[in-house]
Enzyme design. Structure first.
Site, PDB file in Angstrom:
ATOM      1  N   GLN A  32     -52.656  70.835  64.627  1.00 21.90           N
ATOM      2  CA  GLN A  32     -52.235  69.770  65.540  1.00 21.90           C
ATOM      3  C   GLN A  32     -50.731  69.804  65.790  1.00 21.90           C
ATOM      4  OE1 GLN A  32     -54.730  67.950  67.339  1.00 21.90           O
ATOM      5  NE2 GLN A  32     -55.498  69.786  66.358  1.00 21.90           N
TER       6      GLN A  32
ATOM      7  N   GLU B  51     -55.285  59.642  64.898  1.00 20.51           N
ATOM      8  CA  GLU B  51     -56.227  60.126  65.913  1.00 20.51           C
ATOM      9  C   GLU B  51     -57.332  60.948  65.232  1.00 20.51           C
ATOM     10  OE1 GLU B  51     -54.654  63.221  68.333  1.00 20.51           O
ATOM     11  OE2 GLU B  51     -56.286  63.128  69.776  1.00 20.51           O
TER      12      GLU B  51
HETATM   13  N1  LIG Z   1     -54.987  62.385  72.372  1.00 21.44           N
HETATM   14  C1  LIG Z   1     -55.787  63.303  72.851  1.00 21.44           C
HETATM   15  O1  LIG Z   1     -56.985  63.109  72.944  1.00 21.44           O
HETATM   16  C2  LIG Z   1     -55.214  64.626  73.301  1.00 21.44           C
HETATM   17  C3  LIG Z   1     -56.065  65.676  73.690  1.00 21.44           C
HETATM   18  C4  LIG Z   1     -55.488  66.863  74.158  1.00 21.44           C
HETATM   19  C5  LIG Z   1     -54.099  66.981  74.247  1.00 21.44           C
HETATM   20  N2  LIG Z   1     -53.320  65.939  73.869  1.00 21.44           N
HETATM   21  C6  LIG Z   1     -51.860  65.966  74.036  1.00 21.44           C
HETATM   22  O2  LIG Z   1     -51.622  66.204  75.409  1.00 21.44           O
HETATM   23  C7  LIG Z   1     -50.299  66.672  75.544  1.00 21.44           C
HETATM   24  C8  LIG Z   1     -50.227  67.757  76.587  1.00 21.44           C
HETATM   25  O3  LIG Z   1     -48.892  67.834  76.946  1.00 21.44           O
HETATM   26  P1  LIG Z   1     -48.288  68.905  77.907  1.00 21.44           P
HETATM   27  O4  LIG Z   1     -46.862  68.540  78.108  1.00 21.44           O
HETATM   28  O5  LIG Z   1     -48.616  70.248  77.393  1.00 21.44           O
HETATM   29  O6  LIG Z   1     -49.115  68.764  79.252  1.00 21.44           O
HETATM   30  P2  LIG Z   1     -49.288  67.545  80.288  1.00 21.44           P
HETATM   31  O7  LIG Z   1     -50.175  68.089  81.347  1.00 21.44           O
HETATM   32  O8  LIG Z   1     -49.685  66.309  79.603  1.00 21.44           O
HETATM   33  O9  LIG Z   1     -47.848  67.296  80.883  1.00 21.44           O
HETATM   34  C9  LIG Z   1     -47.256  68.191  81.758  1.00 21.44           C
HETATM   35  C10 LIG Z   1     -46.642  67.415  82.880  1.00 21.44           C
HETATM   36  O10 LIG Z   1     -45.638  66.540  82.379  1.00 21.44           O
HETATM   37  C11 LIG Z   1     -44.692  66.322  83.385  1.00 21.44           C
HETATM   38  N3  LIG Z   1     -43.347  66.340  82.812  1.00 21.44           N
HETATM   39  C12 LIG Z   1     -42.853  67.197  81.915  1.00 21.44           C
HETATM   40  N4  LIG Z   1     -41.557  66.924  81.671  1.00 21.44           N
HETATM   41  C13 LIG Z   1     -41.231  65.872  82.441  1.00 21.44           C
HETATM   42  C14 LIG Z   1     -40.036  65.107  82.640  1.00 21.44           C
HETATM   43  N5  LIG Z   1     -38.916  65.391  81.978  1.00 21.44           N
HETATM   44  N6  LIG Z   1     -40.075  64.091  83.507  1.00 21.44           N
HETATM   45  C15 LIG Z   1     -41.208  63.788  84.171  1.00 21.44           C
HETATM   46  N7  LIG Z   1     -42.362  64.482  84.035  1.00 21.44           N
HETATM   47  C16 LIG Z   1     -42.364  65.491  83.176  1.00 21.44           C
HETATM   48  C17 LIG Z   1     -44.830  67.421  84.398  1.00 21.44           C
HETATM   49  O11 LIG Z   1     -45.162  66.870  85.640  1.00 21.44           O
HETATM   50  C18 LIG Z   1     -45.989  68.289  83.902  1.00 21.44           C
HETATM   51  O12 LIG Z   1     -46.904  68.598  84.926  1.00 21.44           O
HETATM   52  C19 LIG Z   1     -49.833  67.110  74.174  1.00 21.44           C
HETATM   53  O13 LIG Z   1     -48.903  66.148  73.724  1.00 21.44           O
HETATM   54  C20 LIG Z   1     -51.109  67.072  73.344  1.00 21.44           C
HETATM   55  O14 LIG Z   1     -50.828  66.765  72.024  1.00 21.44           O
HETATM   56  C21 LIG Z   1     -53.840  64.766  73.415  1.00 21.44           C
HETATM   57  N1  LIG Z   2     -56.492  68.208  69.501  1.00 18.85           N
HETATM   58  C1  LIG Z   2     -56.466  67.771  70.874  1.00 18.85           C
HETATM   59  C2  LIG Z   2     -56.671  66.274  70.877  1.00 18.85           C
HETATM   60  O1  LIG Z   2     -55.627  65.628  70.263  1.00 18.85           O
HETATM   61  C3  LIG Z   2     -57.518  68.404  71.750  1.00 18.85           C
HETATM   62  C4  LIG Z   2     -57.453  69.880  71.920  1.00 18.85           C
HETATM   63  C5  LIG Z   2     -57.747  70.615  73.015  1.00 18.85           C
HETATM   64  N2  LIG Z   2     -57.615  71.899  72.714  1.00 18.85           N
HETATM   65  C6  LIG Z   2     -57.249  71.980  71.457  1.00 18.85           C
HETATM   66  N3  LIG Z   2     -57.139  70.762  70.981  1.00 18.85           N
HETATM   67 ZN   LIG Z   3     -56.157  70.276  69.140  1.00 18.38          ZN
END
Ligand SMILES: NC(=O)c1ccc[n+]([C@@H]2O[C@H](COP(=O)([O-])OP(=O)(O)OC[C@H]3O[C@@H](n4cnc5c(N)ncnc54)[C@H](O)[C@@H]3O)[C@@H](O)[C@H]2O)c1
Ligand SMILES: N[C@H](CO)Cc1c[nH]c[nH+]1
Ligand SMILES: [Zn+2]
Length: 426
Positions: A255, A322
């Protein structure tokens, strides 16, 4: 990872704090983007795509040709894995179907509930640092089972303006109707308000970084419903001396690698295990392709040694992770004591990655302590339960007088009268 030995209760809040962006910056950016997309539609979405995702887009919609091309690009091995995962997710979520039964509360008064799918739903698929095609399965599969008519998906494209082929493949497999190239706050705004090309939906689902999560919370104040705040990933491993330090370290890192604001916590009753895990985390970290991200999130992650299992459980329920992995001798008993967690993984052969991909449970889960009040995504998230009631002559005689008395005492004469005029006819 910071080590904490025998924490005092007064320090729990500080120890369990999540890493967070500066809230003023976050709020201001989110507000600016939401307002501009609301006013200017597609044009603003394209501008923000250029600014935040460094891509110039002529149009936002993914075409049928792009979807067909993507299908050819996904390797057979990956297609097979996606299909296996989807089958298990489908099986588990289908088992959650609601059967509303009719209940006679008193003779002549019948009440029941019926599950009805939300007609238009919007799915956000993160794509900032990793193309989370597994999230497509987690959201679109229950939407399809529920019977949602319009399933819209937004995800950030790469710098060439392409969506990852596995995202498109999974979307087609799981019945998504429309796919758009938009990420972050601009994607949430497009689905909340509607633009020339992106349809306005009734409920937005999906995880994302802190910008995405804050945007969802903001639009949910008046424009659209949301599943829950599903922000930066987090995991807690609750372990005793029987746990395997190699497994525990691997789970913490799984994670930590999601994003720099992810958090991984070990809560243990064993000092020996804590030391072994500390060593293993560093050893395994060096071998990971995303070590730079994981290293940053480990800086706000902790190894916590507690006095006994009671303290471990209390601390866990306060943290409300989570994901919670329980690797103790008596994990079934300890699991019974958990009241705050998004998804729980039991025993040494149940890695959190299983729930991320293929066991069948949903990986879209509440973060940041919201597991105290929210469930993760399930079939229920895509339906509403409408209540129905039917009353006959016997029924209105049975409950009518009580309604009249209550209405009179609330000083609502018209309510009372709606019963009185009927009682005269039966
Ligand atoms: N809780 C859950 O169930 C779960 C499941 C999967 C992933 N996640 C989380 O999702 C997140 C994915 O994040 P990511 O960043 O890779 O992808 P994301 O798609 O969530 O975010 C990317 C977007 O953020 C925006 N962004 C980035 N920097 C910015 C700024 N400075 N100002 C305004 N907008 C900005 C951009 O538009 C970009 O398209 C991770 O934190 C991961 O831990 C959570
Ligand atoms: N762990 C994430 C939810 O917090 C979900 C995910 C997608 N792919 C891998 N992991
Ligand atoms: Zn994951």
């Amino acid at each position: 990872m910071k080590k904490i030995i025998y924490p005092e209760k007064k320090d729990w809040m500080e120890i369990l704090r999540r890493p967070a962006l500066n809230t003023d910056t976050l709020r201001n950016t989110v507000k600016e983007v939401l307002d501009k997309v609301k006013m200017e539609g597609d044009k603003a979405v394209r501008e923000y795509e250029e600014r935040f995702d460094k891509v110039k887009l002529d149009s936002l919609g993914v075409t049928e040709t792009e979807i067909a091309e993507a299908e050819k690009e996904v390797p057979i091995e990956l297609k097979a894995a996606i299909m296996l995962a989807q089958k298990n997710i489908h099986t588990f979520h289908s088992s959650q179907r609601f059967e509303g039964k009719k209940v006679q509360t008193v003779p002549g008064v019948t009440c029941w509930q019926k599950a009805v799918a939300i007609e238009k739903v919007g799915l956000y698929i993160p794509g900032g640092t990793a193309p989370l095609f597994s999230t497509v399965l987690m959201l679109a599969t229950p939407a399809q089972i529920a019977g949602c008519k319009e399933i819209v998906l937004c995800t950030p494209p790469d710098k060439e303006g392409k969506v990852h082929p596995a995202i498109l493949y999974a979307a087609k497999l799981a019945g998504v109707n429309k796919i758009f190239k938009a990420g972050g706050v601009q994607a949430i705004a497009a689905m909340a308000y509607g633009t020339e090309s992106v349809p306005k939906v009734y409920k937005i689902f999906g995880p994302g970084n802190q910008y995405v999560t804050a945007a969802k919370q903001q639009v949910s104040l008046r424009d659209v419903a949301i599943d829950m705040p599903a922000g930066p990933s987090e995991v807690e491993v609750l372990a005793d001396e029987t746990a395997n330090p190699v497994f525990v370290a691997a789970d913490l890192l799984s994670q930590a690698e999601h994003g720099v604001d992810s958090q991984a916590m070990l809560i243990t009753t064993s000092e020996k295990l804590m030391k072994e895990v500390e060593y293993e985390v560093q050893r395994q970290l060096a071998l990971l392709p995303r070590w730079e991200i994981a290293e940053k999130s480990l800086a706000s992650s902790k190894l916590i040694l507690v006095r006994d299992m009671d303290e471990a459980i209390a601390l866990t329920n306060e943290y409300a992770p989570e994901h919670l992995i329980i690797e103790t001798r008596d994990y079934m008993e300890q699991a019974e004591r958990i009241v705050n967690a998004g998804s729980v993984f039991l025993g040494s052969l149940t890695p959190e990655s299983a729930g991320d991909y293929a066991s069948g449970t949903n990986h879209t889960l509440p973060t940041n302590g919201y597991a105290k009040a929210y469930s993760g995504v399930s079939l229920d998230s895509f339906i509403r339960k409408i209540t129905f009631q039917e009353i006959n002559g016997e029924g209105i005689q049975n409950i009518g007088p009580a309604i009249e008395v209550m209405a009179a005492n609330e000083q609502l004469g018209a309510h009372k009268n709606a019963v009185t005029v009927r009682l005269k006819t039966v």
